[in-house]
Design a protein around this motif. Structure first.
Motif, PDB file in Angstrom:
ATOM      1  N   VAL A  95       0.814  -1.332   0.062  1.00  0.00           N
ATOM      2  CA  VAL A  95      -0.047   0.011   0.114  1.00  0.00           C
ATOM      3  C   VAL A  95       0.940   1.118   0.011  1.00  0.00           C
ATOM      4  O   VAL A  95       0.747   2.268  -0.716  1.00  0.00           O
ATOM      5  N   ILE A  96       1.858   1.238   0.747  1.00  0.00           N
ATOM      6  CA  ILE A  96       2.866   2.454   0.968  1.00  0.00           C
ATOM      7  C   ILE A  96       3.338   2.946  -0.232  1.00  0.00           C
ATOM      8  O   ILE A  96       3.627   3.892  -0.754  1.00  0.00           O
ATOM      9  N   ASN A 134       0.493  10.156   6.339  1.00  0.00           N
ATOM     10  CA  ASN A 134      -0.499  11.045   6.951  1.00  0.00           C
ATOM     11  C   ASN A 134      -1.738  10.969   6.113  1.00  0.00           C
ATOM     12  O   ASN A 134      -3.124  10.847   6.508  1.00  0.00           O
ATOM     13  N   LEU A 135      -1.844  10.689   4.675  1.00  0.00           N
ATOM     14  CA  LEU A 135      -3.058  10.567   3.882  1.00  0.00           C
ATOM     15  C   LEU A 135      -3.710   9.187   4.253  1.00  0.00           C
ATOM     16  O   LEU A 135      -4.759   9.438   4.390  1.00  0.00           O
ATOM     17  N   LEU A 136      -3.210   8.269   4.379  1.00  0.00           N
ATOM     18  CA  LEU A 136      -3.581   7.176   4.702  1.00  0.00           C
ATOM     19  C   LEU A 136      -4.291   6.968   6.170  1.00  0.00           C
ATOM     20  O   LEU A 136      -5.298   6.555   6.182  1.00  0.00           O
ATOM     21  N   SER A 167      -2.676  11.187  -3.650  1.00  0.00           N
ATOM     22  CA  SER A 167      -1.019  11.445  -3.256  1.00  0.00           C
ATOM     23  C   SER A 167      -0.453  12.257  -4.542  1.00  0.00           C
ATOM     24  O   SER A 167       0.550  12.752  -4.079  1.00  0.00           O
ATOM     25  N   THR A 168      -1.050  12.516  -5.472  1.00  0.00           N
ATOM     26  CA  THR A 168      -0.401  13.234  -6.491  1.00  0.00           C
ATOM     27  C   THR A 168      -0.671  14.837  -6.114  1.00  0.00           C
ATOM     28  O   THR A 168      -0.366  15.629  -7.037  1.00  0.00           O
ATOM     29  N   PHE A 201     -10.441  17.908   1.735  1.00  0.00           N
ATOM     30  CA  PHE A 201      -9.140  18.255   1.009  1.00  0.00           C
ATOM     31  C   PHE A 201      -9.789  19.514   0.096  1.00  0.00           C
ATOM     32  O   PHE A 201      -8.893  19.870  -1.007  1.00  0.00           O
ATOM     33  N   ASN A 202     -11.047  19.844   0.188  1.00  0.00           N
ATOM     34  CA  ASN A 202     -11.779  20.892  -0.699  1.00  0.00           C
ATOM     35  C   ASN A 202     -11.570  20.747  -2.071  1.00  0.00           C
ATOM     36  O   ASN A 202     -10.885  21.468  -3.093  1.00  0.00           O
TER      37      ASN A 202
END
Lengths: 258, 297, 361
Positions: A95-96, A134-136, A167-168, A201-202
């Motif tokens: 995953v990472i 962080n995102l995960l 993540s992009t 994340f708007n």
């Protein structure tokens, strides 16, 4: 100014018109649904917008710049990322690692840096890990961090694919049927997931979805196409009552959620 | 250069091109159907010619029978190779691709071990050596013979692909394999047929090659196979008419190069290679501008 | 991985390298048969051929049949640049050496770097057109390159002395130097493979479209990995020229390409440890199988040699591995110190042999 502006997009394959004069202007922060019966040309619209097909006619503007005919990877650089319908995870990577590949465009270290493991490289790699973790965490996927992507439950795979696209660090996401093949519980989860993306994340989203239920519950604005042509546009209530939409879907069984 | 010698070069060029085209067809058919470049294709070319020749010169088998023997043997080999190597590996692209290379090694080595490593002359009927005089030019009978046979084979192929059930199935598989499977076509049979066909045509090319040139050796498949590939690229890989035209164009240009610039004879392979690079850079779809089948996105 | 272990492991790695090099040094200066030294040296060179091929084949997922050609470019570069002008003057028999090279002589190490650079340059020339249509044509285009480069050697006698080749190349690369450079190449390649660069190559290998949709320029990565692979093939070629002392166009037949492919397939697609082991196996096999190819006399029977037997054996071996043990010896597993130590500890907590990504090197 609109974030994404598609003007008269037309795609012909041989003599076949797949999409005719598609127009859409999407404002920052919007979530727009793109629906239509099978074979209506929804995926073709996506392919034209993000560079996999070169439109026969028409132009695409993103963030004020003409991106028509640009390569897919350059369009990602502009901040427009697409998630595929049929799943394109790197299945044998964990995953990472999937997330880290998504981070690549923010990786500012040369090959020499990576050979010598210079501080620049290490900082970049550390930052990439931190941001990905962080995102995960935010997206509630952190428990799977070291699992092989291909072995995750299907619902989680779909989520991971969206997370990887996030993540992009895009300004806008194109989601192609994120709830396909999910059971009711999983697709509720996906609805929650997408709403969460918007809130935290708007981000602007253009969403193709087969399931009316999913689209109606996420998208304040919906565009309907059939046989390559736009037949309706409006909020969920308007779409529900639109005669043309009703006809287009007539005979099409709406129980795609299995 | 006089008109008559120019005419002579045209005939020579077309006959060389006809042989290239017979090889090009195999690359295109197989690539069109399963998106695999068969790296052993040139060696199947060699194997067909070599076994035919070996049967004739080492065992005294009558030529006509030897040719049939060589072709059938090679077709049998490719069918076995397809069934037990290529087919189980089809789901693994790199493995399948690499296996075609390993097969190429095995074929070359086997010919060296079980037949010979030396170049040998191909036996051929005497009438092919008869010189034909047209005005003040002389060409050996074998050159028009090659062109005629090749054209005949191309006509048969065109008919086969367009007017028979198996040909239609072949075209369908190259369009959309999944769909065709759903429709109940036995895809594996179609693929096996395609391999047999590709090798049969290359084998015919090898036999003609043997009749035309004085020697045939176990390594001939490498460069000749490469020429066939270049022909396929020039025509546009995936298009059968493209492969025929591409092969002809390549042979014709090679002979013209030699005709106009005899001092470049040694580097005609370099010339052909550069030609391929130019095509890949400037017109990757070849003369027929074949669109590479897009992966569904 | 814990920091303490990392420092310890790096230390152990350095010690191990020093011990290996020391042992090779003793070998080199012992009275041992030069034949064995030559085999060990071949092994080191094959490690470079295999490792450079692995980046392309195991990571990017591209098959090239041009490794022999790229090796040849490196070999000729080193040969021409290190040959003494006086030697050139007498050995270029077909044509006098071109003024471009007649009076050039530079030391071995800069020549070796240039060998890598020239190979990389030719790699770029070949890969750019070949990879424009994905990777399917690369094998044939590179096969053609390997043939064409040999034709160039033959047909440009003022530069390459034609089919006579080059003799009396200074033999600067001894066993120790060869292995030092091989270790350096392995180190650099492994660093690349375990960095974000290698990760992106693997992503491309798994799903090109998926990678492209994440902003990865698939074409650029494919070409650059080919160029890097070519660079190291050139370095290996340069070392080989220096070891052999004599090269000609026939030195660079497809055997070298076969070797690179066999080494990677046998050792494991993404294991450097595997490459090192399998290059050893390949070197020894190809040396001892020579016997099969030369005539044997047993009593009154004289068995003729079987030329081609080696290729047949390697071909079948390749097929066997591809069909029945697709991961080769090690797959993507790498030797690690932690694994080694775990062997001596109690068996209840057993870390796997793997320390693939992000592992120390």
């Amino acid at each position: 100014m609109s974030l994404l502006d598609a003007k008269d997009l037309t795609m012909r394959f041989g003599g076949l018109v797949s999409v005719a004069n598609f127009n859409a202007a999407i404002e920052p922060g919007e979530i727009v649904g793109l629906i239509g019966p099978n074979g209506a040309g929804k995926s073709t619209v996506f392919n034209m917008v993000c560079g996999f097909y070169k439109p026969t006619q028409g132009r695409v503007f993103f963030d004020g710049k003409d991106i028509t005919g640009m390569k897919p990877n350059n369009i990602v650089e502009m901040g427009l990322t697409r998630v595929f319908q049929n799943g394109r995870l790197f299945k044998k990577m964990n995953v990472i690692e999937n997330m880290l590949v998504g981070r690549q465009r923010h990786f500012k270290a040369s090959l020499l840096d990576s050979i010598l493991r210079t501080p620049t490289y290490q900082q970049n790699e550390k930052l990439a890990y931190e941001k990905s973790i962080n995102l995960l965490e935010k997206l509630d996927l952190i428990n799977y961090i070291h699992e092989e992507a291909g072995k995750l439950p299907f619902g989680i795979q779909r989520k991971l694919e969206v997370a990887r696209a996030m993540s992009t660090k895009p300004k806008m996401l194109l989601l192609d049927e994120p709830a396909t093949g999910l059971n009711v519980e999983e697709s509720n989860d996906m609805i929650h997931f997408i709403t969460q993306l918007r809130d935290e994340f708007n981000i602007t989203i253009l969403l193709i979805e087969h399931s009316m239920r999913v689209v109606m519950s996420i998208c304040p604005r919906i565009i309907v196409i059939d046989h390559g042509e736009t037949i309706a546009e409006g909020n969920p209530d308007e779409i529900r009552e639109n005669q043309k939409v009703f006809e287009a879907y007539l005979g099409v069984d709406d129980n795609v959620e299995n | 250069m006089t008109i008559s010698s120019f005419f002579q070069f045209v005939v020579l060029g077309l006959s060389l091109g006809a042989m290239y085209a017979l090889i090009s067809i195999g690359y295109t058919i197989i690539y069109g159907i399963i998106k695999l470049i068969n790296l052993a294709h040139g060696d199947f070319f060699m194997l067909a010619g070599f076994t035919a020749m070996w049967a004739a010169i080492a065992y005294g088998v009558p030529l006509a029978l030897a040719l049939i023997l060589g072709l059938s043997f090679t077709i049998a080999v490719v069918l076995i190779v397809n069934r037990f190597i290529y087919r189980p590996l089809r789901a693994y692209k790199m493995a399948a691709f690499t296996s075609t290379f390993a097969v190429s090694m095995v074929i070359q080595a086997s010919v060296i071990i079980f037949m010979t490593a030396r170049a040998k002359g191909f036996p051929h009927p005497a009438f092919l050596d008869t010189p034909i005089k047209i005005g003040n030019i002389v060409i050996p009978m074998v050159t028009p013979f090659i062109i005629v046979i090749a054209l005949l084979l191309f006509a048969i192929l065109t008919f086969l692909v367009n007017n028979t059930k198996i040909g239609t199935a072949m075209r369908a598989v190259s369009q959309d394999m999944e769909m065709v499977t759903l429709m109940g076509v036995d895809v594996e049979r179609v693929i096996a047929f395609a391999f047999a066909l590709s090798v049969a045509y290359a084998g015919a090319g090898a036999i003609l090659w043997g009749m035309r040139y004085p020697a045939f050796d176990p390594f001939i498949g490498v460069v000749t196979g490469l020429k066939g590939f270049i022909g396929a690229v020039i025509g546009g890989i995936g298009s059968i008419p493209g492969a025929m035209v591409g092969g002809f164009v390549l042979g014709f240009l090679e002979i013209m190069l030699i005709g106009f610039f005899p001092e470049y004879t040694n580097i005609r392979d370099i010339f052909s290679y550069v030609l391929m690079i130019l095509f890949l850079l400037l017109r990757p779809g070849g003369i027929f501008n074949v669109k590479v089948r897009e992966e569904k996105v | 991985m814990e920091n303490k272990n990392k420092a310890r492991n790096n230390f152990l790695t350095i010690v191990a390298v020093i011990i290996v090099i020391g042992a090779l040094y003793l070998f080199q200066n012992s009275s041992i048969d030069r034949y064995y030294i030559r085999i060990l040296q071949y092994w080191g060179i094959y490690v470079i051929f295999g490792a450079s091929f692995q980046l392309l084949y195991g990571y990017t997922g591209l098959l090239s049949l041009g490794h022999a050609g790229l090796i040849a470019v490196g070999s000729y570069t080193v040969a021409i640049l290190t040959l003494e002008p006086s030697v050139k003057a007498i050995s270029y028999l077909l044509r006098p050496p071109s003024p471009l090279i007649a009076n050039v002589q530079i030391p071995f190490f800069p020549a070796l770097i240039l060998a890598g650079i020239f190979s990389a340059f030719f790699g770029l020339l070949v890969a750019t057109p070949a990879l424009r249509l994905g990777g399917d044509y690369l094998a044939m285009v590179t096969l053609g390159f390997a043939e064409v480069i040999r034709l160039l050697f033959v047909n440009l006698p003022a530069l390459f002395n034609g089919s006579m080749g080059l003799r009396s190349i200074p033999q600067s690369a001894n066993l120790v130097i060869t292995w030092l450079i091989a270790i350096l190449c392995v180190f650099v390649l492994k660093r690349l493979e375990t960095s974000n660069y290698g990760r992106n190559l693997l992503a491309i290998n798994e799903d090109e479209i998926g990678a492209e949709a994440l902003g990865i320029s698939v074409f650029k990565y494919k070409v650059s990995s080919f160029v890097i692979s070519s660079f190291f093939a050139g370095i290996g070629g340069g070392l080989m020229a220096s070891m052999l002392g004599t090269i000609d166009p026939n030195t660079f037949k497809s055997t070298l390409t076969n070797a690179a492919i066999t080494i990677v397939v046998l050792g494991g697609m993404r294991s450097m440890t595997g490459v090192i082991i399998s290059s050893g196996i390949y070197t020894i096999m190809s040396e001892y199988l020579r016997v099969v190819e030369s005539p044997i006399v047993l009593g009154s029977f004289k068995f003729p040699g079987i030329p081609g037997a080696r290729v047949l054996i390697f071909g079948f071996m390749l097929l066997f591995i591809i069909l029945f043990m697709r991961n080769g010896i090690l797959g993507d597993k790498e030797f690690s110190w932690d694994w080694l130590f775990s062997l001596f500890k109690r068996r209840d907590r057993k870390p796997s042999i793997v320390e693939t990504k992000g592992g120390e090197q």
